[in-house]
Each structure stands twice: as structure tokens, then as C-alpha cells.
Design a protein around this motif. Structure first.
Motif, short mmCIF file in Angstrom:
data_model
loop_
_atom_site.label_atom_id
_atom_site.label_comp_id
_atom_site.label_asym_id
_atom_site.label_seq_id
_atom_site.Cartn_x
_atom_site.Cartn_y
_atom_site.Cartn_z
N MET A 67 62.74 37.74 51.13
CA MET A 67 61.52 38.32 51.33
C MET A 67 60.87 38.89 50.22
O MET A 67 59.67 38.83 49.78
N ARG A 68 61.82 40.02 49.84
CA ARG A 68 61.44 40.74 48.51
C ARG A 68 61.40 40.00 47.35
O ARG A 68 60.46 40.10 46.63
N LEU A 69 62.22 38.90 47.24
CA LEU A 69 62.31 38.06 45.89
C LEU A 69 60.99 37.04 45.83
O LEU A 69 60.37 36.83 44.98
N ILE A 70 60.62 36.66 46.97
CA ILE A 70 59.24 35.71 47.34
C ILE A 70 58.17 36.85 46.80
O ILE A 70 57.30 36.42 45.95
N PHE A 71 58.01 37.91 47.49
CA PHE A 71 56.87 38.94 47.03
C PHE A 71 56.85 39.16 45.31
O PHE A 71 55.69 39.06 44.89
N THR A 72 57.86 39.38 44.82
CA THR A 72 58.08 39.77 43.47
C THR A 72 57.60 38.50 42.64
O THR A 72 57.08 38.60 41.62
N ALA A 73 58.26 37.31 43.14
CA ALA A 73 57.97 36.19 42.44
C ALA A 73 56.40 35.76 42.58
O ALA A 73 55.75 35.31 41.44
N GLY A 74 55.75 36.03 43.49
CA GLY A 74 54.30 35.92 43.79
C GLY A 74 53.56 36.88 43.04
O GLY A 74 52.46 36.42 42.42
N LEU A 75 53.99 37.89 42.97
CA LEU A 75 53.24 39.16 42.14
C LEU A 75 53.23 38.81 40.60
O LEU A 75 52.19 38.91 40.04
N PHE A 76 54.50 38.49 40.32
CA PHE A 76 54.62 38.19 38.88
C PHE A 76 53.91 36.98 38.49
O PHE A 76 53.02 36.88 37.41
N ALA A 77 53.70 35.98 39.49
CA ALA A 77 52.88 34.59 39.11
C ALA A 77 51.49 35.16 39.17
O ALA A 77 50.59 34.51 38.17
N LEU A 78 50.88 35.81 39.90
CA LEU A 78 49.62 36.54 39.97
C LEU A 78 49.36 37.28 38.68
O LEU A 78 48.20 37.15 38.11
N ILE A 79 50.05 38.00 38.15
CA ILE A 79 49.85 38.91 36.95
C ILE A 79 49.85 37.87 35.77
O ILE A 79 48.94 38.07 34.71
N ILE A 80 50.66 36.81 35.57
CA ILE A 80 50.77 36.03 34.71
C ILE A 80 49.43 35.05 34.62
O ILE A 80 48.74 34.90 33.71
N LEU A 81 48.97 34.69 35.88
CA LEU A 81 47.57 33.78 35.86
C LEU A 81 46.35 34.67 35.58
O LEU A 81 45.54 34.26 34.89
N LEU A 82 46.42 36.17 36.10
CA LEU A 82 45.36 36.93 35.56
C LEU A 82 45.39 37.11 34.13
O LEU A 82 44.19 37.19 33.44
N MET A 83 46.53 37.23 33.35
CA MET A 83 46.52 37.51 32.09
C MET A 83 46.10 36.21 31.41
O MET A 83 45.22 36.21 30.14
#
Length: 156
Positions: free
Chosen positions: A1-17
Motif C-alpha cells: 500500500m505504501r509503495l502504491i501511494f509513493t509511486a502515485g505521489l511521485f507520478a503526480l509531482i512529475i505531472l505537475l512539474m
């Protein structure tokens, strides 16, 4: 669960940047620059802006630029000293594509140069484009008086 959250958060940050990066190619007004300055003694757009004026009837805008010696007048309020160089650059205006009702510079129409020698004698030159060859302005004394009477912008 923690890995999915981290990957989703990382993808969101990349998308925003990558999604918020402005398109800088279209943001530069190349038409308002001086394309060829080979015939001008110096580039006036690299000098210190001292005053701005708008002429709504003619749909033009002008900026008075000065070298370091002329800009000293900004601080002291004195007359122009020997070695001062002033440029009045006039642009044709155009509608700003980003702000309704606003106008921005389009192309440079005229450049006027005033220089002061060490004895305080004024020299006036009118440059006409597109090659910026020096030309004779028939209203030399009138233009000198107008440009030298422009109130200098005050900065805090």
C-alpha cells in the motif's frame, strides 16, 4: 500500500512539474527588438530606461534610454553632463494577445540619439529603419527640445 501511494505521489509531482512549464518560445516579443544594430553606435535597449511615454492617437509608445552618465541625473536632478548619451526609441503598438484592451510594442519605428560632448554641446541624430541608417530630421531643434523636456521617472 505504501509503495502504491509513493509511486502515485511521485507520478503526480512529475505531472505537475512538466504540465506547469510555461511556453517561453511564444512569450518573447522578438518583433519589438532591434534586429540589426550594426549602424547604431550602441544598443539603446541595453541602456537604462529613464522615462516612458504613450501616444494613444498615433498608437505608438516611446522609451527614453540613457547611459550611466545620463542616468546620474535620475539621482541628482541635475542637467545632463558631458558624455551623456540619450536614445528615444519609438515603437508601433499592437494589441496584447493575453490582456484584453492592453497594448504592447510591435516593431521599432524610429530611433533618435542625443549626445553631449565635454563642452555641453548637443548632437542629434535620427535613425530610420530597417537598416538604421542615420537620416536628417527636419525638426531637429524641436525634437531636441521635446526629448530634453521629458520628465525623468523617479524611483524610490
Amino acid at each position: 500500500m505504501r509503495l502504491i501511494f509513493t509511486a502515485g505521489l511521485f507520478a503526480l509531482i512529475i505531472l505537475l512539474m512538466t504540465g506547469c512549464k510555461p511556453n517561453t518560445v511564444d512569450r518573447i516579443n522578438h518583433g519589438a527588438s532591434i534586429a540589426s544594430i550594426s549602424r547604431l553606435p550602441e544598443n539603446p535597449l541595453e541602456m537604462i530606461p529613464m522615462a516612458v511615454s504613450l501616444q494613444p492617437q498615433r498608437k505608438t509608445m516611446s522609451t527614453l534610454y540613457g547611459n550611466g552618465i545620463a542616468a546620474k541625473r535620475l539621482k541628482d536632478g541635475a542637467d545632463y553632463a558631458g558624455g551623456s548619451v540619450l536614445y528615444m526609441v519609438t515603437w508601433k503598438g499592437k494589441a496584447d494577445p493575453d490582456w484584453f484592451g492592453a497594448r504592447i510594442p510591435d516593431r521599432v519605428m524610429a530611433i533618435e540619439r542625443i549626445s553631449f560632448d565635454q563642452n555641453g554641446q548637443k548632437s542629434y541624430t535620427f535613425f530610420k529603419g530597417p537598416g538604421w541608417n542615420s537620416g536628417l530630421d527636419l525638426k531637429k531643434e524641436e525634437r531636441l527640445a521635446i526629448i530634453l523636456s521629458i520628465p525623468i521617472a523617479k524611483s524610490p
